[in-house]
Design a protein around this motif. Structure first.
Motif, PDB file in Angstrom:
ATOM      1  N   GLY A 166       0.797  -1.219   0.000  1.00 32.30           N
ATOM      2  CA  GLY A 166       0.000   0.000   0.000  1.00 32.30           C
ATOM      3  C   GLY A 166       0.826   1.263   0.000  1.00 32.30           C
ATOM      4  N   LEU A 167       2.094   1.135  -0.416  1.00 32.46           N
ATOM      5  CA  LEU A 167       2.999   2.295  -0.441  1.00 32.46           C
ATOM      6  C   LEU A 167       3.365   2.671  -1.878  1.00 32.46           C
ATOM      7  N   GLY A 168       2.530   2.256  -2.828  1.00 26.79           N
ATOM      8  CA  GLY A 168       2.868   2.412  -4.242  1.00 26.79           C
ATOM      9  C   GLY A 168       3.126   3.825  -4.698  1.00 26.79           C
ATOM     10  N   GLY A 180       3.876   6.294  11.082  1.00 29.02           N
ATOM     11  CA  GLY A 180       4.600   5.237  11.778  1.00 29.02           C
ATOM     12  C   GLY A 180       4.346   3.863  11.186  1.00 29.02           C
ATOM     13  N   GLY A 181       3.078   3.576  10.881  1.00 24.48           N
ATOM     14  CA  GLY A 181       2.739   2.269  10.305  1.00 24.48           C
ATOM     15  C   GLY A 181       3.349   2.073   8.936  1.00 24.48           C
ATOM     16  N   MET A 182       3.382   3.126   8.135  1.00 22.65           N
ATOM     17  CA  MET A 182       3.974   3.044   6.789  1.00 22.65           C
ATOM     18  C   MET A 182       5.475   2.803   6.880  1.00 22.65           C
ATOM     19  N   LYS A 183       6.125   3.442   7.841  1.00 21.64           N
ATOM     20  CA  LYS A 183       7.562   3.223   8.030  1.00 21.64           C
ATOM     21  C   LYS A 183       7.837   1.771   8.421  1.00 21.64           C
ATOM     22  N   GLN A 184       6.984   1.211   9.289  1.00 23.28           N
ATOM     23  CA  GLN A 184       7.184  -0.179   9.701  1.00 23.28           C
ATOM     24  C   GLN A 184       6.990  -1.132   8.528  1.00 23.28           C
ATOM     25  N   PRO A 205       8.045  -4.386  16.904  1.00 23.11           N
ATOM     26  CA  PRO A 205       7.952  -3.384  15.842  1.00 23.11           C
ATOM     27  C   PRO A 205       6.691  -2.536  15.881  1.00 23.11           C
ATOM     28  N   PHE A 206       5.637  -2.984  16.594  1.00 21.03           N
ATOM     29  CA  PHE A 206       4.372  -2.253  16.576  1.00 21.03           C
ATOM     30  C   PHE A 206       4.070  -1.569  17.905  1.00 21.03           C
ATOM     31  N   SER A 207       5.037  -1.526  18.804  1.00 25.15           N
ATOM     32  CA  SER A 207       4.778  -1.036  20.161  1.00 25.15           C
ATOM     33  C   SER A 207       4.385   0.441  20.202  1.00 25.15           C
ATOM     34  N   ALA A 208       4.831   1.219  19.220  1.00 26.43           N
ATOM     35  CA  ALA A 208       4.543   2.657  19.236  1.00 26.43           C
ATOM     36  C   ALA A 208       3.260   3.019  18.500  1.00 26.43           C
ATOM     37  N   LEU A 209       2.554   2.028  17.954  1.00 21.47           N
ATOM     38  CA  LEU A 209       1.377   2.301  17.139  1.00 21.47           C
ATOM     39  C   LEU A 209       0.100   2.246  17.975  1.00 21.47           C
ATOM     40  N   ASP A 210      -0.926   2.992  17.543  1.00 19.66           N
ATOM     41  CA  ASP A 210      -2.207   2.927  18.232  1.00 19.66           C
ATOM     42  C   ASP A 210      -2.854   1.556  17.968  1.00 19.66           C
ATOM     43  N   GLU A 211      -3.893   1.249  18.741  1.00 20.11           N
ATOM     44  CA  GLU A 211      -4.458  -0.111  18.734  1.00 20.11           C
ATOM     45  C   GLU A 211      -4.962  -0.536  17.362  1.00 20.11           C
ATOM     46  N   ARG A 269      -2.123  -0.921  14.902  1.00 22.11           N
ATOM     47  CA  ARG A 269      -1.373  -2.110  15.307  1.00 22.11           C
ATOM     48  C   ARG A 269      -2.044  -3.375  14.781  1.00 22.11           C
ATOM     49  N   THR A 270      -3.386  -3.472  14.929  1.00 18.97           N
ATOM     50  CA  THR A 270      -4.113  -4.646  14.436  1.00 18.97           C
ATOM     51  C   THR A 270      -3.986  -4.759  12.920  1.00 18.97           C
ATOM     52  N   ASP A 271      -4.104  -3.632  12.225  1.00 18.09           N
ATOM     53  CA  ASP A 271      -3.946  -3.637  10.768  1.00 18.09           C
ATOM     54  C   ASP A 271      -2.555  -4.112  10.368  1.00 18.09           C
ATOM     55  N   MET A 272      -1.532  -3.663  11.108  1.00 17.92           N
ATOM     56  CA  MET A 272      -0.162  -4.051  10.812  1.00 17.92           C
ATOM     57  C   MET A 272       0.070  -5.539  11.090  1.00 17.92           C
ATOM     58  N   GLN A 273      -0.553  -6.046  12.146  1.00 19.46           N
ATOM     59  CA  GLN A 273      -0.422  -7.473  12.454  1.00 19.46           C
ATOM     60  C   GLN A 273      -0.997  -8.322  11.320  1.00 19.46           C
TER      61      GLN A 273
END
Length: 246
Positions: A116-118, A130-134, A154-160, A163-167
């Protein structure tokens, strides 16, 4: 053959005993989480596995070969995204390949698009959330030639919700590429949701208290987090960790 063997690892800094005879292994393509209280030595263990630090005693075997004190044997992603601010996102994700002299720009661009970073391949880290950087950091790990990826909270600094989306995104990428992953967290829910197996560490000096096999089918959706089976397992792991504090 085990992909990774952590054998009798102990670490002391003077009178400060951090790790005490840590033993565990990871199978090829397995997703394993290490779960422990804050300050239990999880990051110290990661630095040892990554070859950044040498243990007081014990050995680290990758495919039956010792990598103790040999940085570069695995792909290590720390808590912060650690992207170079002067490099574009494309150049950042190609860094691991660049070091070994083999860049695959086409594959990198495909993965950036998939993440999703196209429209950000030529952007710089300060332009990303933050999520995009991760996501960019994990793409760099996937593109690097090492067969084992270590992810340190890696997701400790993200909001809930992020964080779920990143997981979920991480699991989709792992399912597609099937690299072996060792993931450090102090979040019980995250460990269960992501993993094939969860290793519980005690307080310092850290020892392996228990291992839990996570049998939930894949792919995993966030509805699993509210299921009775998930909540019961979360309680069981919580009680195990609680006892180590007693």
């Amino acid at each position: 053959m085990k992909h990774l063997n952590v054998q009798n690892i102990s670490q002391s800094f003077g009178e400060n005993h951090v790790l005490d005879d840590i033993n565990f292994s990871i199978e090829e393509g397995e997703f394993v989480s290490i779960l422990g209280p804050s300050g239990s030595g999880k990051s110290t263990l990661f630095r040892i596995i990554g070859g950044i630090s040498e243990p007081t005693s014990g050995d680290i075997l990758l495919k039956n070969k010792s990598i103790k004190g040999k940085p570069g044997s695995i792909s290590y992603t720390p808590q912060s995204p650690s992207l170079f601010p002067w490099r574009s996102i494309l150049d950042n994700v190609l860094l691991g390949q660049e070091i070994v002299g083999k860049k695959d720009r086409k594959k990198a661009l495909q993965m950036i698009e998939r993440a999703g970073l196209g429209s950000y391949e030529h952007a710089y880290p300060y332009e990303l959330s933050g999520g995009m950087k991760q996501r960019a950091s994990f793409i760099r790990s996937i593109l690097s030639p090492q067969s084992l990826i270590l992810l340190d909270e890696p997701f400790s600094a993200l909001d809930e919700f992020t964080r779920t989306d990143m997981q979920k995104w991480l699991l989709s990428m792992w399912a597609e590429h099937r690299r072996s992953i060792l993931f450090v967290t102090h979040n019980i829910e995250e460990a269960i949701f992501l993993s094939d197996r969860v290793i519980i560490l005690s307080q310092r000096p850290a020892t392996v208290l228990k291992e839990f096999n996570i049998s939930f089918s894949r792919p995993r959706e966030e509805e699993l987090l509210l299921s009775e089976e998930f909540i019961e397992l979360k309680k069981e792991i919580y009680q195990e960790m609680r006892l180590s504090h007693a």
